[in-house]
Design a protein around this motif. Structure first.
Motif, mmCIF file in Angstrom:
data_model
loop_
_atom_site.group_PDB
_atom_site.id
_atom_site.type_symbol
_atom_site.label_atom_id
_atom_site.label_comp_id
_atom_site.label_asym_id
_atom_site.label_seq_id
_atom_site.Cartn_x
_atom_site.Cartn_y
_atom_site.Cartn_z
ATOM 1 N N ARG A 126 0.831 -1.210 0.000
ATOM 2 C CA ARG A 126 0.000 0.000 0.000
ATOM 3 C C ARG A 126 0.869 1.266 0.000
ATOM 4 N NH1 ARG A 126 -4.330 -1.821 4.696
ATOM 5 N NH2 ARG A 126 -5.450 -3.402 3.450
ATOM 6 N N ALA A 127 1.949 1.199 0.810
ATOM 7 C CA ALA A 127 2.829 2.365 0.868
ATOM 8 C C ALA A 127 3.453 2.642 -0.495
ATOM 9 C CB ALA A 127 3.899 2.137 1.928
ATOM 10 N N LYS A 128 3.731 1.604 -1.243
ATOM 11 C CA LYS A 128 4.328 1.776 -2.567
ATOM 12 C C LYS A 128 3.352 2.461 -3.524
ATOM 13 C CE LYS A 128 6.900 -0.801 -6.081
ATOM 14 N NZ LYS A 128 7.400 -2.125 -6.498
ATOM 15 N N LEU A 129 2.069 2.071 -3.449
ATOM 16 C CA LEU A 129 1.048 2.696 -4.309
ATOM 17 C C LEU A 129 0.878 4.164 -3.936
ATOM 18 C CD1 LEU A 129 -1.641 -0.150 -4.422
ATOM 19 C CD2 LEU A 129 -0.066 0.540 -6.251
ATOM 20 N N LEU A 130 0.867 4.428 -2.620
ATOM 21 C CA LEU A 130 0.711 5.811 -2.184
ATOM 22 C C LEU A 130 1.913 6.658 -2.578
ATOM 23 C CD1 LEU A 130 -0.837 5.207 1.368
ATOM 24 C CD2 LEU A 130 -2.009 6.083 -0.670
ATOM 25 N N LEU A 131 3.112 6.027 -2.551
ATOM 26 C CA LEU A 131 4.297 6.771 -2.944
ATOM 27 C C LEU A 131 4.251 7.140 -4.419
ATOM 28 C CD1 LEU A 131 7.129 7.846 -2.212
ATOM 29 C CD2 LEU A 131 8.051 5.591 -2.848
ATOM 30 N N LYS A 133 1.649 7.795 -6.038
ATOM 31 C CA LYS A 133 0.673 8.892 -6.191
ATOM 32 C C LYS A 133 1.130 10.136 -5.425
ATOM 33 C CE LYS A 133 -3.240 5.713 -6.682
ATOM 34 N NZ LYS A 133 -4.550 5.295 -6.115
ATOM 35 N N GLU A 134 2.325 10.024 -4.827
ATOM 36 C CA GLU A 134 2.896 11.109 -4.049
ATOM 37 C C GLU A 134 2.009 11.504 -2.873
ATOM 38 O OE1 GLU A 134 3.771 14.329 -6.633
ATOM 39 O OE2 GLU A 134 5.371 13.264 -7.701
ATOM 40 N N ALA A 135 1.309 10.474 -2.339
ATOM 41 C CA ALA A 135 0.445 10.720 -1.177
ATOM 42 C C ALA A 135 1.229 10.610 0.127
ATOM 43 C CB ALA A 135 -0.729 9.738 -1.157
ATOM 44 N N ILE A 136 2.384 9.927 0.069
ATOM 45 C CA ILE A 136 3.257 9.818 1.257
ATOM 46 C C ILE A 136 4.678 10.140 0.828
ATOM 47 C CG2 ILE A 136 1.812 8.096 2.417
ATOM 48 C CD1 ILE A 136 3.832 5.982 1.502
ATOM 49 N N SER A 137 5.515 10.385 1.819
ATOM 50 C CA SER A 137 6.910 10.714 1.520
ATOM 51 C C SER A 137 7.716 9.426 1.318
ATOM 52 C CB SER A 137 7.507 11.520 2.663
ATOM 53 O OG SER A 137 7.553 10.725 3.850
ATOM 54 N N GLN A 138 8.895 9.607 0.768
ATOM 55 C CA GLN A 138 9.808 8.474 0.569
ATOM 56 C C GLN A 138 10.206 7.859 1.905
ATOM 57 O OE1 GLN A 138 10.951 7.184 -2.448
ATOM 58 N NE2 GLN A 138 11.860 5.554 -1.179
ATOM 59 N N GLU A 139 10.332 8.693 2.910
ATOM 60 C CA GLU A 139 10.720 8.198 4.245
ATOM 61 C C GLU A 139 9.673 7.252 4.798
ATOM 62 O OE1 GLU A 139 11.856 9.915 8.709
ATOM 63 O OE2 GLU A 139 11.325 11.300 7.081
ATOM 64 N N GLU A 140 8.393 7.594 4.625
ATOM 65 C CA GLU A 140 7.318 6.723 5.134
ATOM 66 C C GLU A 140 7.319 5.377 4.412
ATOM 67 O OE1 GLU A 140 3.729 9.577 6.564
ATOM 68 O OE2 GLU A 140 4.312 9.761 4.431
#
Length: 352
Positions: A126-131, A133-140
């Motif tokens: 999920r974090a990869k999909l959000l990344l 879409k630029e919905a989360i930062s690379q750090e997260e």
């Protein structure tokens, strides 16, 4: 009183006469034992004529028979033994199961770790999909990815611990007596049994450093063991690269086949090690050698008399010794009664 004195005088005279008679008789017997020149008769001495011959310079050594491979079987994990899959004294094959430690707790831990891994995998996805879409930062995303890899590692660790609960033979061989029973709680310090590979076998022995240059790889040796009439062959396959400084010896290892299983690891071996053959050596019986303060000497026959000769020697067997200097071919070497001989004693040679 006068009669008593007379008796005493007669007894003294009788004793003196007896002593004089014995002295005269002993002198007479001594004179008879001498020849016309006043010397004792020559002693009968056995001897051999020194000759040149090829001498097989063999060493007789003590060695030790060792298993080709041997280990102590132990468990890498602690737990209750639930299965013993070998018979004492039996032959086992490489990879064969020997015993099994209960792994119920580890499997429960594995199920828990797998659940955490699945959750971490989904969070990482999920974090990869959000990344993207630029919905989360690379750090997260990196945190989620690290959690997933940690969960994977934990699962792999528990799987490895479960694998260690099944102890298998690392090589084929004969297993010894077991020291556990089903239900025994074992730890890595608990000795389960010993496993040995007894065909082929190793023979380890040491030689004095002065013979080190005579040893070659793949040389054949022979050996015997107490209680067995056979003489066995072995081949040198390894030589220690240096001399042991405390004993001044060189360690050597040979290998031999043990197809009939008669040879047992741990027994002593009487090793016969062939060295270089000495050409045209003068070999005499060891009893002819007399140790003296300045070295060694022998007696030879010289015109009916014993003549003392200083010699130098090289190597010896149980019966013979090689003489390197002092003797020459054709000398008659005295071999019996030499300890009581003196230079120029008259002798009568009896050749063997």
């Amino acid at each position: 009183m006068k009669v008593k004195n007379i008796v005493i005088v007669l007894l003294i005279l009788s004793l003196g006469g007896l002593i004089a008679y014995r002295i005269t008789k002993n002198n007479s017997e001594s004179d008879k034992a001498k020849d016309k020149g006043g010397k004792k008769p020559p002693m009968g001495i056995t001897a051999i004529v020194a000759k040149a011959e090829d001498f097989a310079n063999d060493l007789t050594l003590s060695g030790s028979i060792e298993a080709n491979e041997q280990i102590e079987i132990r468990s890498e994990v602690s737990g209750i033994v639930e299965t013993i899959a070998f018979k004492e004294g039996a032959t086992v094959s490489k990879g064969q199961l020997l015993f099994k430690v209960n792994d119920v707790e580890l499997r429960a831990q594995l199920a828990q770790a797998q659940t955490k891994q699945s959750l971490a995998s989904e969070n990482e996805r999920r974090a990869k999909l959000l990344l993207q879409k630029e919905a989360i930062s690379q750090e997260e995303y990196d945190i989620a990815s690290a959690d997933f890899r940690t969960a994977q590692s934990q699962t792999q660790l528990i799987r490895a611990q479960i694998a260690k609960t099944s102890v298998r033979a690392p090589f084929s061989g004969k297993i010894g007596l077991r020291s556990i029973s089903p239900g025994t709680y074992v730890t890595p310090a608990t000795l389960i049994a010993k496993l040995m590979s007894t065909n082929p076998l190793k023979i380890t022995f040491s030689i004095p450093e002065k013979y080190a240059s005579d040893i070659k790889l793949n040389s054949e040796i022979k050996f015997t063991v107490n209680g067995l009439p056979e003489k066995y062959n072995a081949k040198i396959y390894a030589i220690e690269p240096g001399i042991e400084t405390t004993t001044r010896t060189l360690s050597i290892r040979a290998i031999t086949q043990n197809t009939n299983g008669k040879l047992l690891p741990g027994t002593f071996a009487n090793v016969e090690l062939p060295l270089t053959t000495i050409k045209d050596a003068i070999v005499i019986p060891t009893e002819a050698i007399i140790p003296v303060q300045s070295g060694k000497k022998v007696f030879i026959a010289n015109n009916g008399k014993a003549k003392e000769i200083m010699v130098q020697t090289l190597t010896r067997t149980d019966k013979n010794i090689v003489v390197t200097s002092g003797l020459k071919v054709g000398d008659t070497v005295l071999t019996s009664g030499v300890m009581s001989l003196k230079n120029d004693d008259a002798i009568k040679v009896i050749l063997k």
